[in-house]
Design an enzyme around this catalytic site. Structure first.
Site, PDB file in Angstrom:
ATOM      1  CG  ASP A 160      -2.213  -0.797   1.149  1.00  0.00           C
ATOM      2  OD1 ASP A 160      -2.021  -1.778   0.324  1.00  0.00           O
ATOM      3  OD2 ASP A 160      -2.878  -0.958   2.063  1.00  0.00           O
ATOM      4  CE  LYS A 238      -1.336  -1.510  -3.753  1.00  0.00           C
ATOM      5  NZ  LYS A 238      -1.703  -2.197  -2.892  1.00  0.00           N
TER       6      LYS A 238
HETATM    7  N1  GLU Z   1      -2.260  -3.243   3.366  1.00  0.00           N
HETATM    8  C1  GLU Z   1      -1.138  -4.196   3.421  1.00  0.00           C
HETATM    9  C2  GLU Z   1       0.515  -3.635   3.265  1.00  0.00           C
HETATM   10  O1  GLU Z   1       0.187  -2.731   2.480  1.00  0.00           O
HETATM   11  C3  GLU Z   1      -1.134  -5.568   2.735  1.00  0.00           C
HETATM   12  C4  GLU Z   1      -1.133  -5.300   0.976  1.00  0.00           C
HETATM   13  C5  GLU Z   1       0.005  -5.856   0.481  1.00  0.00           C
HETATM   14  O2  GLU Z   1       1.063  -5.983   0.911  1.00  0.00           O
HETATM   15  O3  GLU Z   1       0.043  -5.881  -0.636  1.00  0.00           O
HETATM   16  O4  GLU Z   1       0.994  -3.858   3.851  1.00  0.00           O
END
Ligand code: GLU
Length: 432
Positions: A160, A238
């Protein structure tokens, strides 16, 4: 039947059949199978009707134990959390960040043939929970690895906000003598569809074979499982919630494309730092700082801006080439005078800088009279082509290290965060 890592097995479940290599899972009720495609799949034992041993793994020790082969370059993998280092809890279907580093290496034995891998868990945090202090912890750990002889450092990280950390490390690690690559994945490592293995192995392959001494990101380049893109830590974002190729170069090109299976690195733009004689220094973040990021919208009111009056800095995502709703144009837009006055109050107390809400392109605050009025009250941002996130991180880092010079240094290109000339092939329609 006692199975060992690497044994070739055939597994029949209630509705499917798999052939592949057995991998010891961390969880007792799960077995992991490395499929011929290179993917790993976790299967709940309750689902299994039959397991057949096809052949024993004769090379188990060689393939599955850590390789400290002195001829190979020493690469450190530091795990910070995120899906790349997670397993699915098959009872609840949730993804939990509790993967042991050794298990990742056991799942991707190819790593042991490319480098002498040292792997450590230094945190277990989702990237949306990151705070400035985590940047400092990570930067110190990277320095430690380099001083212990690592010729490259790979960071596994949640996706994220991976681009915040990559930007932060780009600033915090001065005179970096080796490659540092951040790797994430959109599906946890024990899922059949996981992109973790390819991203991780390509990152290690690139770190071993490239002259790059900079902070980059290694993620899938497209939906195909062929090349990974090596992207700038400062000019990447992203851009998709779930696609494996979610990370895209913004106002820049990927540095390179890499496919370890073909043994191929295709350089697209070698616009990264290379070997130098400087000494690695840390310039860390002041974790007490309060920095805001506000998106301008229609129908705003002045209070939304004044909320940040006690902050140390504020980035505002402006519309178009750098506009905020500050023009009083009819009887319905009187609030905009108050917004302008709120900005005046803010710039007396704190640093206010605009970044492009459009994400791509560069601001030009010399075009409209409302923009020139903003410049007169010291709203900064003219010629900014950094993403809002990199602007946010740079502002925090400058206020932490060069408080007096912050306003002057914001638009000086310190680490490659500003692209002097934007090219037409740096937009979304171009495939690399
Ligand atoms: N939302 C979490 C993070 O960014 C998991 C998403 C991911 O790793 O793709 O750590």
């Amino acid at each position: 039947m006692k199975l060992a890592n690497g044994d070739v097995i055939n597994v029949i479940t209630r509705d499917k059949e798999y052939d592949g290599g057995f991998i010891q899972s961390q969880k007792k009720d799960i077995i992991t199978v490395k499929l011929n495609s290179g993917y790993n799949i976790g299967i709940n034992k309750k689902e299994i009707k039959k397991i057949k041993l096809i052949s024993k793994n004769k090379t188990e020790k060689k393939v599955f134990s850590f390789n400290f082969n002195k001829k190979l370059k020493k690469i450190s993998i530091l795990h910070t959390g995120g899906t790349v280092a997670s397993v699915v809890d098959y009872k609840t279907g949730a993804v939990a960040p509790r993967f042991k580093p050794e298990e990742i290496l056991n799942m991707f034995p190819e790593l042991n043939e490319i480098a002498s891998i040292n792997s450590r868990l230094i945190g277990n945090i989702w990237s949306q929970d990151i705070r400035f202090v985590h940047f400092n912890i990570l930067a110190r750990e990277i320095k430690k690895e380099i001083e212990d002889g690592a010729k490259g450092v790979i960071i596994t990280h949640g996706t994220d906000f991976l681009h915040y950390t990559s930007a932060a490390l780009s600033f915090a690690l001065e005179n970096l003598p080796v490659p540092v690559l951040l790797v994430g994945s959109q599906r946890s490592s024990d899922r059949g569809s996981s992109d973790a293995g390819m991203n991780l192995i390509n990152a290690v392959y690139f770190a071993v074979n490239s002259e790059m001494c900079d902070v980059g990101i290694c993620m899938h380049n497209s939906m195909n499982d062929d090349y990974c893109a090596i992207l700038s830590g400062l000019k990447t974002r992203k851009m998709h919630a779930s696609r494996r190729d979610a990370f895209k170069a913004i106002n820049s090109k990927p540095w390179a494309l890499v496919d370890y299976r073909k043994g191929e690195i295709k350089y697209v733009d070698k616009n990264f730092n290379k070997k130098h004689n400087g000494k690695l220094e840390l310039r860390l973040f002041n974790d007490k700082l309060k920095i805001g990021l506000l998106k301008s919208t229609i129908n705003m009111d002045a209070k939304q801006f004044l909320f940040f009056k006690n902050y140390d800095g504020l980035v505002i995502e402006a519309s178009g080439i750098g506009n905020l709703p500050t023009s009083v144009l009819d009887r319905y837009t009187k609030e905009h005078k108050k917004i302008f006055n709120a900005l005046k109050t803010l710039t007396k107390k704190t640093v206010v800088v605009l970044a492009a809400q459009t994400i791509f392109g560069r601001l030009n605050m010399n075009v409209y009279s409302n923009q020139r009025e903003m410049q007169e009250i010291r709203v900064l941002g003219h010629l900014n082509d950094m993403t809002p996130e990199t602007t946010f991180v740079k502002l925090a880092w400058l206020l932490s290290n060069y408080k007096k010079e912050t306003k002057d240094l914001l638009f000086e290109n310190l680490r490659g965060e500003i692209n002097e000339r934007l090219m037409s092939d740096e937009f979304l329609d171009k495939n690399f």
